[in-house]
Design an enzyme around this catalytic site. Sequence first.
Site, PDB file in Angstrom:
ATOM      1  N   ASP A   1     -19.835   9.165  12.419  1.00 26.81           N
ATOM      2  CA  ASP A   1     -20.114   8.398  11.215  1.00 26.81           C
ATOM      3  C   ASP A   1     -19.819   6.913  11.445  1.00 26.81           C
ATOM      4  OD1 ASP A   1     -20.533   8.144   8.211  1.00 26.81           O
ATOM      5  OD2 ASP A   1     -18.453   7.499   8.358  1.00 26.81           O
TER       6      ASP A   1
ATOM      7  N   GLU B   1     -24.237  13.561  12.651  1.00 32.42           N
ATOM      8  CA  GLU B   1     -23.163  12.637  13.002  1.00 32.42           C
ATOM      9  C   GLU B   1     -22.242  13.215  14.074  1.00 32.42           C
ATOM     10  OE1 GLU B   1     -22.895  10.202   8.768  1.00 32.42           O
ATOM     11  OE2 GLU B   1     -21.509  11.859   9.137  1.00 32.42           O
TER      12      GLU B   1
END
Length: 229
Positions: A50, A122
């Site tokens: 992320d 992610e």
Amino acid sequence: MKKYDELEKQIEYKFNDMNHLETAFTHKSYANELMIKGRESYERYEFLGDAILEFLVSRFLFVEYKEMSEGELTKLRASLVCEFTLSKISRELKLGSYGYFSKGERLTGGMNRDSILCDMFESLLGAIYLDGGIDEADKFVKKFLLTDIEHKKLFYDSKTKLQEYAQKNSKTISYNLLDEVGPEHDKTFHVNVCLGDEVIADGKGHSRKTAEQTAAFNALKLLQDDNKL
């Protein structure tokens, strides 16, 4: 250990340490259910991915969109890293099929849930970074996310843009639920969107909100094709 040959071919990256991929696709339900010694879930990889994603997208937009203000850059970045966009890419890569899930999570549709697919994108990015470094992570993001940016931006803003078009033309916008099918944990919603009294498009999604966004997006594409936007 699962076979990842097809995935590596798709993403054009060959892992040196396959354990990174194993971790990237291990949902916490699986790790908890089996209590495998030393088996991590993907949560830490997703946390790392992320942060890397935000940096890489921010750097790209900063360099490529020099005319944009900070506010405009922030809005564009949000449209690129939103759950819908990342889960859509994950579906195209079939990331859910590589996932390790508990029996309960599989039965409740975890491998097809937008939030989980977003996390898996992610976590895969985190795995690529750990295995190959920032340049390989950057290649992955550019190949699968930083393409067709205007199209992705249009989807993110679709309901707002359609509402603006309606107001400009003194018309009302309404969304109508046509159908919802599937078990409670994995429903598919089908809606249409009306401009005044006219049905102009429809859309489907795993939430009513996503279905409405899809319908608005399809409507905007039709209006663009007719040179009305």
